[in-house]
Design a protein around this motif. Sequence first.
Motif, PDB file in Angstrom:
ATOM      1  N   THR A 195       0.861  -1.177   0.000  1.00 21.76           N
ATOM      2  CA  THR A 195       0.000   0.000   0.000  1.00 21.76           C
ATOM      3  C   THR A 195       0.898   1.229   0.000  1.00 21.76           C
ATOM      4  OG1 THR A 195      -1.733   1.230   1.175  1.00 21.76           O
ATOM      5  CG2 THR A 195      -0.217  -0.024   2.541  1.00 21.76           C
ATOM      6  N   VAL A 196       0.444   2.271  -0.656  1.00 22.84           N
ATOM      7  CA  VAL A 196       1.159   3.546  -0.604  1.00 22.84           C
ATOM      8  C   VAL A 196       0.471   4.384   0.471  1.00 22.84           C
ATOM      9  CG1 VAL A 196       1.950   5.560  -1.884  1.00 22.84           C
ATOM     10  CG2 VAL A 196       1.676   3.353  -3.062  1.00 22.84           C
ATOM     11  N   VAL A 197       1.212   4.666   1.525  1.00 24.42           N
ATOM     12  CA  VAL A 197       0.650   5.365   2.690  1.00 24.42           C
ATOM     13  C   VAL A 197       0.749   6.871   2.478  1.00 24.42           C
ATOM     14  CG1 VAL A 197       0.911   5.749   5.177  1.00 24.42           C
ATOM     15  CG2 VAL A 197       1.214   3.454   4.223  1.00 24.42           C
ATOM     16  N   HIS A 198      -0.389   7.545   2.588  1.00 23.00           N
ATOM     17  CA  HIS A 198      -0.433   9.005   2.424  1.00 23.00           C
ATOM     18  C   HIS A 198      -0.693   9.719   3.733  1.00 23.00           C
ATOM     19  CE1 HIS A 198      -0.523   9.157  -2.090  1.00 23.00           C
ATOM     20  NE2 HIS A 198      -0.810   7.886  -1.883  1.00 23.00           N
ATOM     21  N   ARG A 199      -1.065   8.969   4.756  1.00 20.02           N
ATOM     22  CA  ARG A 199      -1.306   9.568   6.079  1.00 20.02           C
ATOM     23  C   ARG A 199      -0.542   8.756   7.103  1.00 20.02           C
ATOM     24  NH1 ARG A 199      -6.350  12.215   6.627  1.00 20.02           N
ATOM     25  NH2 ARG A 199      -6.044  11.982   8.851  1.00 20.02           N
ATOM     26  N   PRO A 220       1.256   7.455  10.717  1.00 21.08           N
ATOM     27  CA  PRO A 220       0.769   7.189  12.075  1.00 21.08           C
ATOM     28  C   PRO A 220       1.439   8.082  13.117  1.00 21.08           C
ATOM     29  CG  PRO A 220       2.391   5.552  11.453  1.00 21.08           C
ATOM     30  CD  PRO A 220       2.188   6.422  10.252  1.00 21.08           C
ATOM     31  N   PHE A 227       7.253   9.852  10.491  1.00 20.77           N
ATOM     32  CA  PHE A 227       7.161   9.343   9.118  1.00 20.77           C
ATOM     33  C   PHE A 227       6.709  10.413   8.126  1.00 20.77           C
ATOM     34  CE2 PHE A 227       6.811   5.631  11.796  1.00 20.77           C
ATOM     35  CZ  PHE A 227       7.604   4.696  11.137  1.00 20.77           C
ATOM     36  N   TYR A 252       4.856   6.877   1.323  1.00 20.57           N
ATOM     37  CA  TYR A 252       5.836   5.784   1.355  1.00 20.57           C
ATOM     38  C   TYR A 252       5.119   4.452   1.159  1.00 20.57           C
ATOM     39  CZ  TYR A 252       4.398   5.685   6.310  1.00 20.57           C
ATOM     40  OH  TYR A 252       3.679   5.644   7.478  1.00 20.57           O
ATOM     41  N   ILE A 284       4.467   0.571   2.031  1.00 17.50           N
ATOM     42  CA  ILE A 284       4.553  -0.562   2.950  1.00 17.50           C
ATOM     43  C   ILE A 284       4.220  -1.805   2.142  1.00 17.50           C
ATOM     44  CG2 ILE A 284       3.402  -1.696   4.892  1.00 17.50           C
ATOM     45  CD1 ILE A 284       3.321   0.866   6.308  1.00 17.50           C
ATOM     46  N   ASP A 316      -5.194  15.118  13.813  1.00 18.56           N
ATOM     47  CA  ASP A 316      -5.094  13.932  12.961  1.00 18.56           C
ATOM     48  C   ASP A 316      -5.522  12.681  13.745  1.00 18.56           C
ATOM     49  OD1 ASP A 316      -2.838  12.910  10.452  1.00 18.56           O
ATOM     50  OD2 ASP A 316      -3.962  11.539  11.731  1.00 18.56           O
ATOM     51  N   LYS A 317      -6.616  12.056  13.300  1.00 13.27           N
ATOM     52  CA  LYS A 317      -7.196  10.931  14.053  1.00 13.27           C
ATOM     53  C   LYS A 317      -6.314   9.682  13.964  1.00 13.27           C
ATOM     54  CE  LYS A 317     -11.118  13.206  14.817  1.00 13.27           C
ATOM     55  NZ  LYS A 317     -11.551  13.699  16.113  1.00 13.27           N
ATOM     56  N   ILE A 318      -5.626   9.503  12.839  1.00 13.41           N
ATOM     57  CA  ILE A 318      -4.753   8.328  12.704  1.00 13.41           C
ATOM     58  C   ILE A 318      -3.605   8.445  13.718  1.00 13.41           C
ATOM     59  CG2 ILE A 318      -3.138   7.133  11.161  1.00 13.41           C
ATOM     60  CD1 ILE A 318      -4.980   7.866   8.833  1.00 13.41           C
ATOM     61  N   GLN A 319      -3.046   9.638  13.831  1.00 13.88           N
ATOM     62  CA  GLN A 319      -1.966   9.834  14.794  1.00 13.88           C
ATOM     63  C   GLN A 319      -2.478   9.748  16.232  1.00 13.88           C
ATOM     64  OE1 GLN A 319       0.716  13.070  14.065  1.00 13.88           O
ATOM     65  NE2 GLN A 319       0.780  12.683  11.876  1.00 13.88           N
ATOM     66  N   ARG A 360      -2.864   6.138  17.163  1.00 15.75           N
ATOM     67  CA  ARG A 360      -1.550   5.528  17.402  1.00 15.75           C
ATOM     68  C   ARG A 360      -1.004   5.974  18.765  1.00 15.75           C
ATOM     69  NH1 ARG A 360       1.722   3.370  19.217  1.00 15.75           N
ATOM     70  NH2 ARG A 360       3.826   2.822  18.575  1.00 15.75           N
ATOM     71  N   ASP A 387       5.348  -1.477  13.490  1.00 19.15           N
ATOM     72  CA  ASP A 387       5.490  -0.042  13.732  1.00 19.15           C
ATOM     73  C   ASP A 387       6.767   0.590  13.161  1.00 19.15           C
ATOM     74  OD1 ASP A 387       3.014   0.392  14.957  1.00 19.15           O
ATOM     75  OD2 ASP A 387       3.756  -0.331  16.882  1.00 19.15           O
ATOM     76  N   GLY A 439       5.966   2.153   9.803  1.00 20.86           N
ATOM     77  CA  GLY A 439       4.947   3.191   9.617  1.00 20.86           C
ATOM     78  C   GLY A 439       3.601   2.653   9.190  1.00 20.86           C
ATOM     79  N   LEU A 440       3.298   1.429   9.599  1.00 21.25           N
ATOM     80  CA  LEU A 440       1.996   0.850   9.247  1.00 21.25           C
ATOM     81  C   LEU A 440       0.880   1.520  10.050  1.00 21.25           C
ATOM     82  CD1 LEU A 440       0.567  -1.317   7.555  1.00 21.25           C
ATOM     83  CD2 LEU A 440       0.917  -2.926   9.437  1.00 21.25           C
ATOM     84  N   THR A 441      -0.243   1.760   9.398  1.00 16.60           N
ATOM     85  CA  THR A 441      -1.416   2.356  10.054  1.00 16.60           C
ATOM     86  C   THR A 441      -2.569   1.359   9.991  1.00 16.60           C
ATOM     87  OG1 THR A 441      -2.173   3.286   7.957  1.00 16.60           O
ATOM     88  CG2 THR A 441      -0.746   4.684   9.320  1.00 16.60           C
ATOM     89  N   GLY A 452      -3.829   1.299   6.642  1.00 18.56           N
ATOM     90  CA  GLY A 452      -2.811   0.616   5.840  1.00 18.56           C
ATOM     91  C   GLY A 452      -2.965  -0.894   5.881  1.00 18.56           C
ATOM     92  N   MET A 483      -6.555  10.337  -0.685  1.00 18.08           N
ATOM     93  CA  MET A 483      -6.006   8.992  -0.542  1.00 18.08           C
ATOM     94  C   MET A 483      -5.414   8.866   0.865  1.00 18.08           C
ATOM     95  SD  MET A 483      -5.669   6.129  -2.103  1.00 18.08           S
ATOM     96  CE  MET A 483      -5.486   6.150  -3.892  1.00 18.08           C
ATOM     97  N   ILE A 484      -5.785   7.775   1.547  1.00 19.21           N
ATOM     98  CA  ILE A 484      -5.262   7.541   2.900  1.00 19.21           C
ATOM     99  C   ILE A 484      -4.141   6.505   2.834  1.00 19.21           C
ATOM    100  CG2 ILE A 484      -5.814   6.795   5.244  1.00 19.21           C
ATOM    101  CD1 ILE A 484      -7.178   9.434   4.452  1.00 19.21           C
ATOM    102  N   ALA A 485      -4.453   5.349   2.281  1.00 15.30           N
ATOM    103  CA  ALA A 485      -3.460   4.286   2.051  1.00 15.30           C
ATOM    104  C   ALA A 485      -4.018   3.527   0.850  1.00 15.30           C
ATOM    105  CB  ALA A 485      -3.319   3.382   3.262  1.00 15.30           C
TER     106      ALA A 485
END
Lengths: 137, 384
Positions: free
Chosen positions: A71-75, A77, A81, A87, A89, B124-127, B130, B141, B144-146, B149, B202-204
């Motif tokens: 997957t191409v991550v645009h947001r 964590p 990063f 980037y 994953i 930012d809710k994703i952050q 986490r 981790d 940078g996996l979400t 993701g 686009m998110i992932a």
Amino acid sequence: MSDTPIPAKPSPSPGDATAPFWAACAEGRLRLRACTACGARFTPTRAACGCGCTRLEWVEASGRGTVFSYTVVHRAPDPAFRAELPYVIAIVALEDGGRLMSNVIGCAADAVRIGLPVRAVYETVGEGVGVPKFTPA
Amino acid sequence: MTQSMYGRIAIAGVGEAAISTTQVRTAQDLAVEAGLAAMADAGVSPREVDGVITASPAGDPHFMFSTLVAEALNIPARVNMAIQAAGASPGMGVLYAARAIAAGDAHTVLVCESDSRGAKFKGDKIQAMRAARPWTDDWEDPFGLTVPGKYALVAQRWMHRFGGRPEDLAAVAVAARQHAMRQPHAPRKDPLTVDKVLGSAMIASPLHALDCCPVADWGGAVLVTTVERARDLRPPVVRLLGAGEGHSPYHLADIDDLPPAATRQSAQAAFGIAGVKPSDIDTAQVFDAFTIAALIAMEDLGFCEPGAGGALFAGGDTALGGSIPTNTTGGMLTWGNAHVIVLPEAVRQVRGDAGINQVAGAELALAHGIGGPMALAVTMILGK
């Protein structure tokens, strides 16, 4: 802009069972666990083999494999990063067995495809701790 | 071996907490309010309940959470535990409640799930999600996996395997919105098109913002008891006719194949026990924190062939009047990540009490929970 330092990325905290994996990565080598009874190979998330054997040994792996999914991550964590967005994953299927979650680096994000041949490169992130990343082979 | 518990266990009450988008409410307060609503719906007081099972809130974590909830409600619990099965927790809670009741260890168990992620999480809710998590996963981790993701990795594999397109995923969001638009209080109810989903940020890849549920607060609860006891409570009696769990490894990279087998495993068990097949089900309520999750769940539950999930949603089968009206509340894609949402709605559909989105003549409802990027699954079949 500002000189606020970029925070460090999370890095592995090796336990007894996994330390040899991360230590090998710091030396530029990839190691897998292998079952001494049936020969099955897996990443060190496993401490016992599905055949019931609990005697696992470390074996050297080539570090070559293919992209199983990505997957191409645009947001991100975590702010650590953010500078690298977007980037990639990927789950990499290793030719020697087992799969690893990692990043594909050294190419454009839109060049990554399922099935792309990749090879491991290594980043040292701490004392005796490295992480494997992958780049097109 | 005792007689099977299925058919002898009922869900006698359902309830939700009122959600505020501005006021920060604790996971405990949300669980208590939902629990009180479920008990009131059944017509029982806390002292008539003898078990509490909760999920483990991730956005507002607390040690011994189920004990806190039992204490607050003054429930004299003989069975009490907090489950850690992420989005599968509410369904797992119902199963463990049923098992405790069948074993004779309790007669009436309150199952609730709640979390505080909405007003509490700024920016930012994703952050924020986490940051709320107290551990670091060595295998995920550092890269940078979400959470989006993880589902994106499953989606990419699904598209590769079946020639699927982002439009297939978007169809799930559009279908959810059509159910939401009929409800005056739905938080997301402006008209939605496939193009609008694909045009959102686009998110992932391939997941866009509108493939993802809003991050929210929630609280939901159901009251599990014996059919015998339920007959003295609020009619009609809604019985648990069959259920099953599915379990795959924690780490996505360690799962033999994607999508994981968990849903196929739980579905096979639930349908086998209930003695029914997918075409017998009148309405499905399935986990849809991400479009891809509901799409794959519908395939793996047997409502269509593998690879045909996008067409199922795009073709109107999941709409009211379709072959399998699905997520009639508008689901998590509308209301936020309230995993528990599938349970009260499945019960209300069987009761004939689901309001504007009631499926006419619904007799059998399926509720399906998913946890930990599709590694865990729980399927329940409910009927009168």
